[in-house]
Write a protein that holds these residues in place. Structure first.
Motif, mmCIF file in Angstrom:
data_model
loop_
_atom_site.group_PDB
_atom_site.id
_atom_site.type_symbol
_atom_site.label_atom_id
_atom_site.label_comp_id
_atom_site.label_asym_id
_atom_site.label_seq_id
_atom_site.Cartn_x
_atom_site.Cartn_y
_atom_site.Cartn_z
ATOM 1 N N ARG A 168 5.945 -19.156 5.523
ATOM 2 C CA ARG A 168 5.671 -20.756 5.484
ATOM 3 C C ARG A 168 4.402 -20.789 6.322
ATOM 4 N N LEU A 169 3.388 -21.189 5.263
ATOM 5 C CA LEU A 169 2.228 -21.155 5.939
ATOM 6 C C LEU A 169 1.768 -22.643 6.389
ATOM 7 N N PRO A 170 1.167 -22.927 7.376
ATOM 8 C CA PRO A 170 0.696 -24.612 7.705
ATOM 9 C C PRO A 170 -0.673 -24.668 6.771
ATOM 10 N N LEU A 171 -0.724 -25.812 6.151
ATOM 11 C CA LEU A 171 -1.488 -26.029 5.108
ATOM 12 C C LEU A 171 -2.800 -26.535 5.794
ATOM 13 N N ASN A 172 -2.879 -26.909 7.015
ATOM 14 C CA ASN A 172 -4.199 -26.784 7.819
ATOM 15 C C ASN A 172 -5.184 -25.414 7.784
ATOM 16 N N LEU A 173 -4.515 -24.326 7.563
ATOM 17 C CA LEU A 173 -5.208 -23.262 7.712
ATOM 18 C C LEU A 173 -6.109 -22.927 6.291
ATOM 19 N N PRO A 174 -5.560 -23.226 5.222
ATOM 20 C CA PRO A 174 -6.450 -23.126 4.100
ATOM 21 C C PRO A 174 -7.617 -24.140 4.130
ATOM 22 N N LEU A 175 -7.326 -25.428 4.661
ATOM 23 C CA LEU A 175 -8.217 -26.600 4.849
ATOM 24 C C LEU A 175 -9.317 -26.282 5.818
ATOM 25 N N LEU A 176 -8.956 -25.514 7.052
ATOM 26 C CA LEU A 176 -10.223 -25.139 7.834
ATOM 27 C C LEU A 176 -10.953 -24.133 7.528
ATOM 28 N N ARG A 177 -10.133 -23.156 6.761
ATOM 29 C CA ARG A 177 -10.997 -21.914 6.425
ATOM 30 C C ARG A 177 -11.618 -22.138 4.955
ATOM 31 N N ARG A 178 -11.292 -23.290 4.343
ATOM 32 C CA ARG A 178 -11.918 -23.510 3.013
ATOM 33 C C ARG A 178 -11.410 -22.142 2.161
ATOM 34 N N ALA A 179 -10.141 -21.755 2.268
ATOM 35 C CA ALA A 179 -9.867 -20.635 1.685
ATOM 36 C C ALA A 179 -8.787 -21.159 0.344
ATOM 37 N N ASP A 180 -8.714 -19.941 -0.434
ATOM 38 C CA ASP A 180 -7.590 -20.094 -1.641
ATOM 39 C C ASP A 180 -6.432 -19.172 -1.047
ATOM 40 N N VAL A 181 -5.209 -19.897 -1.432
ATOM 41 C CA VAL A 181 -3.955 -18.968 -1.459
ATOM 42 C C VAL A 181 -3.479 -19.041 -2.985
#
Length: 330
Positions: free
Chosen positions: A246-259
């Protein structure tokens, strides 16, 4: 023909040797005399009834096969009797003969052993699809490989070497770390400690990973994602840990990263031509030595049940392949 049959779903998969009719190819199909059949974690899940697709009991497991074309069905002109082929079948790979549509098969070079071909079918095609097509790797980037001692992890390390990536392999046992190092990992580390993420940061720096290759899931995924650089890519290939992360969605937002979800099986079901276009260059690279698979262990049919248990318990490393030409069935 002889075949290994799963007659009941069980947490400890059991296989029985049974005599079965030799299948006949239909239109657009060929029959393969199986030389080698690959075994993987998915086979263990299917036989334990824990996979998302449950075959009707009883069934012959195994979907990675390599061997000779033994008979051709109506309308087949791309393959002929005697051709050496490898491919993916719906099930039945642990039988001496199996039928497959031609689009699920690739002719393989004479220099490529059947065991190597069967051992690389799913893992190498999954990595080619996920890493090469979806992961957008750039030479010199850093890839973190979770579960590096397993079949997918070892394949990822082989591709990483070929593509010029710096690879950091995480594995829990000394044996698996040693195997990852032999497969070409640049850095090998233990993730059994509570602070393995900080250990990685101390080794390579913070936010220094460009690609996370993740077939493990569970508690591993979030710390691995937090190691990503800006614009990084986290490839989700499965949940060998048994737990969906379960990944907090703020992480891809702040990293500008793709899952990125890598569903190779679903992709093939959507586009049946995808297997041939993906695996044909892999077969050539294997034959030419550009890809160098390691730890392919050939076993007799009578050892397949124990092999499934070792896969289910995540104690196996490398790739297990059943020698279907063996006389040792019982």
């Amino acid at each position: 023909m002889s075949a290994l049959v799963c007659e009941a779903f069980s947490p400890r998969p059991r296989l029985a040797c049974r005599a079965m009719p030799i299948p006949q190819p239909g239109s657009g199909e060929v029959r393969i005399r199986v030389a080698s059949a690959g075994l993987g974690f998915v086979d263990a899940l299917i036989c334990s009834g824990e996979y998302q697709i449950k075959p009707q009991l009883p069934f012959v497991p195994g979907f990675e096969v390599a061997g000779w074309v033994d008979a051709v069905g109506e309308g087949v002109d791309s393959l002929q009797v005697g051709d050496r082929v490898a491919g993916i079948v719906a099930r039945g790979g642990l039988g001496q003969y199996v039928v497959a549509p031609t689009h699920a098969l690739v002719a393989i070079p004479a220099a490529l052993p059947f065991a190597a071909a069967a051992g690389c079918l799913t893992n190498y095609a999954t990595v080619a699809f996920g890493l090469q097509r979806l992961g957008r790797p750039v030479e010199g980037e850093t890839m973190l490989v979770l579960g590096a001692g397993g079949g997918l992890g070892m394949a990822a390390l082989d591709f990483g070497r070929m593509l010029g990536l710096r690879t950091l392999a995480l594995a829990a046992s000394e044996q698996k770390r040693r195997a990852a190092l032999e497969q070409g990992a640049d850095i090998v580390m233990d993730y059994s400690g509570k602070d393995w993420r900080r250990d990685v940061e101390a080794k390579i720096g913070k936010a220094a990973v460009d690609i996370v290759f993740d077939p493990v899931g569970g508690a591993m995924s979030e710390p691995a994602f937090r190691l990503l650089a800006i614009g990084g890519r986290h490839l989700v290939l499965g949940f060998a840990s048994g737990e969906i992360a379960r990944l907090p969605l703020n992480l891809p937002l702040l990293r500008r990263a793709d899952v990125i979800g890598v569903d190779w099986g679903g992709a093939m079901r959507s586009d049946p031509t995808l297997f041939r276009s993906t695996f044909a260059p892999i077969a050539k690279a294997l034959s030419d030595g550009a890809l160098r698979p390691a730890a392919i262990h050939s076993i007799a049919p009578r050892e397949a049940e124990a092999a499934l248990a070792s896969l289910r318990d995540r104690k196996a490393y490398g790739k297990l392949v059943v020698d279907m030409a063996s006389e040792h069935w019982t």
